[in-house]
Design a protein around this motif. Structure first.
Motif, mmCIF file in Angstrom:
data_model
loop_
_atom_site.group_PDB
_atom_site.id
_atom_site.type_symbol
_atom_site.label_atom_id
_atom_site.label_comp_id
_atom_site.label_asym_id
_atom_site.label_seq_id
_atom_site.Cartn_x
_atom_site.Cartn_y
_atom_site.Cartn_z
ATOM 1 N N GLU A 329 23.274 69.514 -15.397
ATOM 2 C CA GLU A 329 24.039 69.418 -14.150
ATOM 3 C C GLU A 329 24.853 70.685 -13.900
ATOM 4 N N ALA A 330 25.407 71.257 -14.970
ATOM 5 C CA ALA A 330 26.211 72.471 -14.812
ATOM 6 C C ALA A 330 25.356 73.630 -14.300
ATOM 7 N N TRP A 331 24.177 73.818 -14.897
ATOM 8 C CA TRP A 331 23.293 74.882 -14.419
ATOM 9 C C TRP A 331 22.799 74.588 -13.002
ATOM 10 N N ARG A 332 22.596 73.330 -12.716
ATOM 11 C CA ARG A 332 22.159 72.927 -11.376
ATOM 12 C C ARG A 332 23.193 73.328 -10.330
ATOM 13 N N ARG A 333 24.471 73.094 -10.627
ATOM 14 C CA ARG A 333 25.536 73.450 -9.691
ATOM 15 C C ARG A 333 25.652 74.960 -9.518
ATOM 16 N N MET A 334 25.206 75.712 -10.512
ATOM 17 C CA MET A 334 25.239 77.169 -10.433
ATOM 18 C C MET A 334 23.935 77.734 -9.883
#
Length: 474
Positions: A329-334
């Motif tokens: 999710e963190a990489w997705r938001r970035m």
């Protein structure tokens, strides 16, 4: 002539008594469009037009409760808090109080002040301050003694065996356990024993009773912490905050209680970072604290800091699929979808039989339109074949078909998902999306309003639904 906006709002409320008589009509009409018109009129200060719009919608409405619930949300959106309060009381007179309605009243009272007139449609001179909402407001404000006194007084007026009495004694049980002078577990058990087995509060009460059983066997700070964790499960964030405060008061180096205290404050719009940092100083290798810190940074929009925190958590607990998903999710938001896909796949590899991680990867493929034709669509189709009764996977399959332009298959799969779980906000949101694509704006609006009614308009699919409604209004 009425000149004050507040006076005009009151006039609308009083005149709606007459309008209620029009609810006998049977022909359907686009109620959502009428509500949209009401919002526009109130924002522009044209209260006569607002009244006419509401009266027209009432004349067509077949669903009084749903209509007034939408008006509550619309009133809050338009910052017409007196109207929101009046519409809320109308809903309550039809169907009674529930947790969402009490939270709405607490929000309105916090904005208008607890001394604001609590108007009702059956008589503008009457007032109604709901004691349960008032008690919850005191709890949120960090005033448990006032909350306890309010609830104890309310018990004299609440019907025995009612849902209201059950909620009151549930709250009282928790408050007496968390009393600053020491936990009164026996009194808490007495309160909880008053909740009938068939009450909607019975399951919650049972979980609290399980926590109470530990108070004689573990240190008090740990017992308070365990109670706080159960309250988080029950979405009782203000009460959870009180529990973690009590745990820290007993033991200032209880890192778990400190971390969750910060987390509970974050969830209520406060700043939990000081408590999270203090917890990390005490336990610098605790992956749970890094996980909660990541949630904090995500909540304030610092995606880089969130990625670092989740990465630290995963390094300390590398076999945990939940942490792999958080990194995804963190990489997705970035906007690094390749890295996101790698971590979502890692979660599935770590626990291939846990449907939660399969759902996460399927939702990523579908909602981000990631390699659907190469691998994503096939993965989702295979997941649905393995678990055909999973509504979440069905919705992801519908979204995937929507992304590749197969509206017919998307509509078919979404209807299957709705038949399995018609109340899911995610499914309802995408039902609205498909209705928009099919040109049925009325059905799309109603789907979006349903989502907002269920989860609010600030986060997740509620925010997406609110944005979609705004586009339809333009």
């Amino acid at each position: 002539m009425l000149s004050s906006p507040i006076v005009r709002t009151v006039a609308i409320i009083v005149r709606l008594v007459v309008a209620i008589g029009l609810v006998l009509a049977v022909n359907p009409a686009p109620e959502s469009k009428q509500i949209t018109g009401w919002v526009r009129a109130t924002r522009q200060g044209d209260y006569d037009l607002a009244l006419a719009t509401v009266e027209q919608a009432l004349g067509y409405s077949k669903h009084r409760t749903a209509f007034y619930e939408q008006l509550v949300f619309a009133s809050l959106d338009a910052e017409q808090y007196a109207s929101a309060q009046a519409f809320l009381y109308t809903v309550v007179e039809i169907e009674g109080w529930n947790a969402v309605r009490r939270e709405q009243l607490a929000t309105i009272l916090a904005i208008r002040g607890t001394n604001a007139p609590a108007l009702r449609l059956d008589g503008p001179d009457l007032t109604l301050i709901d004691p349960l909402a008032q008690a919850r407001q005191y709890i949120a404000q960090g005033q448990p003694p006032l909350a306890q006194a309010t609830l104890e007084t309310a018990l004299n007026n609440l019907a025995a065996q009612s849902a209201e009495e059950a909620e009151a004694v549930y709250l009282l049980a928790i408050l007496v356990v968390l009393d600053a002078t020491g936990p009164n577990v026996a009194q808490a058990v007495t309160y909880l024993d008053r909740i009938p087995a068939d009450s909607v509060w019975a399951e919650r009460a049972g979980r609290i009773q399980t926590a109470l059983a530990s108070y004689d066997n573990v240190p008090l700070t740990d017992a308070h912490t365990a109670l706080g964790l159960i309250l988080i499960e029950q979405n009782e964030w203000a009460l959870a905050e009180r529990a973690f405060e009590a745990a820290v008061a007993v033991n200032t180096v209880n890192s778990t209680a400190l971390a969750y205290l910060g987390f509970a404050r974050d969830q209520q719009g406060q700043d939990g970072l000081p408590q999270l940092r203090a917890a990390l100083e005490i336990a610098p290798r605790d992956p749970v604290i890094f996980f909660l810190l990541g949630q904090h940074w995500r909540g304030v929009g610092d995606d880089a800091a969130a990625l670092e925190a989740f990465g630290n958590a995963q390094l300390l607990d590398s076999d945990n699929p939940a942490l792999a998903v958080e990194l995804g999710e963190a990489w997705r938001r970035m906007a690094d979808l390749d890295s996101a896909a790698e971590w979502f796949r890692t979660a599935v590899e770590l626990a291939p039989d846990d449907i939660r991680w399969t759902r996460s990867l399927a939702a990523f493929y579908a909602e981000d339109d990631y390699q659907l034709e190469a691998e994503g669509l096939a993965f989702i189709q295979q997941a649905v074949e393995r678990t055909p009764d999973d509504a979440h996977l069905r919705t992801s399959l519908a979204v995937a078909y929507l992304q590749v332009g197969d509206i017919s298959q998307a509509f078919e799969q979404l209807n299957v998902s709705l038949a399995m779980d018609g109340s899911n906000p995610r499914t309802r949101y995408y039902f609205g999306r498909i209705q928009e694509d099919l040109g049925d704006v009325y059905a799309a609006e109603n789907a979006y309003y349903y989502v907002i009614d269920q989860v609010g308009r600030e986060t997740g699919y509620g925010r997406l639904a609110a944005a979609a409604l705004d586009e339809l209004r333009e």
